[in-house]
Design an enzyme around this catalytic site. Structure first.
Site, PDB file in Angstrom:
ATOM      1  N   SER A 270      -2.142  -9.178   3.903  1.00  0.00           N
ATOM      2  CA  SER A 270      -1.712  -7.921   4.507  1.00  0.00           C
ATOM      3  C   SER A 270      -1.159  -8.258   5.888  1.00  0.00           C
ATOM      4  CB  SER A 270      -2.896  -6.952   4.625  1.00  0.00           C
ATOM      5  OG  SER A 270      -2.520  -5.799   5.348  1.00  0.00           O
TER       6      SER A 270
ATOM      7  N   ARG B 132       0.076   2.060  16.913  1.00  0.00           N
ATOM      8  CA  ARG B 132      -0.347   3.185  16.073  1.00  0.00           C
ATOM      9  C   ARG B 132      -0.234   4.557  16.751  1.00  0.00           C
ATOM     10  NH1 ARG B 132       1.069   0.141  12.220  1.00  0.00           N
ATOM     11  NH2 ARG B 132      -0.549  -0.825  10.929  1.00  0.00           N
TER      12      ARG B 132
ATOM     13  N   ASP C  63      -7.036   1.105  11.264  1.00  0.00           N
ATOM     14  CA  ASP C  63      -5.846   1.924  11.436  1.00  0.00           C
ATOM     15  C   ASP C  63      -6.028   3.361  10.976  1.00  0.00           C
ATOM     16  OD1 ASP C  63      -4.306   0.045  12.710  1.00  0.00           O
ATOM     17  OD2 ASP C  63      -3.441  -0.754  10.870  1.00  0.00           O
TER      18      ASP C  63
ATOM     19  N   ASP D 291       0.814  -1.214   0.000  1.00  0.00           N
ATOM     20  CA  ASP D 291       0.000   0.000   0.000  1.00  0.00           C
ATOM     21  C   ASP D 291       0.847   1.263   0.000  1.00  0.00           C
ATOM     22  OD1 ASP D 291      -2.254  -1.595   0.032  1.00  0.00           O
ATOM     23  OD2 ASP D 291      -2.461  -1.542   2.201  1.00  0.00           O
TER      24      ASP D 291
END
Length: 400
Positions: free
Chosen positions: A176, A95, A124, A15
């Site tokens: 992923s 995160r 996310d 990505d």
């Protein structure tokens, strides 16, 4: 006139690799790639070279695994935080720290925007943008998956091939994956459908499939001080070293593999496979020590509060007032969570071995069946008369 700058949360994966050329095409800006090292195993020189080759003008890689372990993983362990009582929050915990570092570098570079590669269906995007807002509420955020014409990871692979960007993802293995010190997550491809059985040996990276685990059990000793692990097998270690050491030991025995259906922040269910070997052992040992050092009421309160904290963290609210208040409460409960816990690891199982603590609330005299100076057996009669009174009244009134 110099171009505006965009800071990109860069991983080198599919990505974010295609995001650099897309940003240059659509924003005519200087792209600064930032890959935050939260303990993932990477060839950082290769990641930098790939970012620059893809069109980034500059690359940053803050190494913050120690901060991640001490200030994010350990507080979650102290709270016994598990989202929906199951998931140990490996991605969700990283995160907010990544967001903090992105804002710091954006300010340093006088960037006008921060870009992330999160999909419009994922958690996310919420976590990054909540974290960014906590440090700069005016910062512009660019989320290509909410703007571009790429509709799937298959489309993303085609775009990468068109632009000549090297990627490891294929349409056959389109998973992923997110890795940090605490865990590795796997999603996408044939994992998506709950109906599909998967071969864990083909997917797992740091954890042995059960078929490949040793036939001999292993006992591990973890030392805690105020709820924080300070040593493994008698060796004093800093938090990041505790987690990495336990990852190696527990991963060998197939500990901490979770294959489950979770409820995402934005509403839909999804399937993920998580590897959290060290964190799973650490949390299990911590809970066992608390069973010896905390009162019944405190344990009950912590179970409720832990679920609330896990929900906040999962939804990206690490920097919220509620989370800060909960953590202050959790810290208070950890004052006497001191001692050593031994657990036996075998074929994916964590078995109790022993617990010792200078602050244990177990009293052999009181808990035994014999006479002691704190409890008189005759007192139980009065206690039972009182506690059964509501039941007796209900029976007298014909209600039961």
């Amino acid at each position: 006139m110099s171009k505006e700058k965009i800071v990109l949360a860069y991983s080198g994966g599919l990505d974010t690799s295609i995001t650099i050329p897309w940003l240059k095409e659509n924003y005519d800006s200087e792209i600064i790639a930032v890959c935050v090292d939260v303990g993932q195993k990477e060839d950082w020189d290769a990641v930098e070279k790939k970012a620059i080759a893809s069109g980034a003008s500059k690359f940053y890689c803050p190494h913050v695994a120690d901060e991640f372990a001490a200030d994010f993983i350990y507080p979650a362990i102290s709270a016994n935080a598990k989202y929906q009582g199951t998931y140990l929050l490996g991605t969700a915990l990283a995160r907010p720290l990544i967001a903090k570092k992105l804002v710091e570098i954006a300010h340093q570079e006088n960037a006008t925007a921060i870009c992330h590669g999160c999909t419009g269906k994922g958690n996310d995007q919420v976590r990054f943008e909540m974290g960014i807002a906590a440090f700069d509420s005016e910062m512009n955020v660019i989320a290509p998956w909410r703007e571009w014409n790429i509709k799937s990871r298959e489309d993303a692979i085609d775009y990468a091939n068109k632009k000549g960007i090297p990627i490891t993802s294929t349409k056959e293995k389109i998973y992923s994956e997110d890795e940090n010190l605490m865990h590795i997550s796997h999603e996408g491809g044939d994992i998506e459908s709950p109906a599909n059985a998967v071969n864990y040996a083909d997917i797992l990276h740091i954890t042995n499939a059960l078929e490949n685990t040793p036939d001999e059990a292993e006992v591990v000793t973890i030392t805690f001080n105020k709820g924080r692990a300070t040593a493994v097998n008698g060796e004093a270690l800093k938090p990041s070293e505790v987690v990495s050491t336990l990852n190696t030991i527990a991963g060998k025995h197939g500990i901490g593999v979770l294959d489950w259906i979770e409820d995402r922040t934005i509403g839909m269910k999804s399937r993920g496979i998580y590897e959290t070997p060290g964190g799973t052992v650490l949390l299990e040992a911590h809970e066992r020590l608390e069973s010896l050092t905390l009162t019944k009421e405190t344990i009950k309160l912590k179970k409720y509060i832990g679920l609330e904290l896990a929900e906040l963290v999962y939804n990206g609210q690490w920097y919220s007032q509620a989370n800060l208040a909960i953590q202050a409460l959790i810290n208070q409960t950890q004052e006497y969570v001191n001692g050593e816990v031994q657990v036996k690891l075998y074929k994916g199982n964590i078995l109790p071995h022993s617990i010792t603590s200078p602050n244990e609330l177990f009293d052999a005299d009181v808990s035994g069946f014999g006479e002691d100076d704190l409890f008189d057996h005759h007192d139980a009669k009065g206690f039972i008369n009182i506690i059964t009174l509501p039941t007796k009244i209900q029976k007298r009134k014909g209600m039961i």
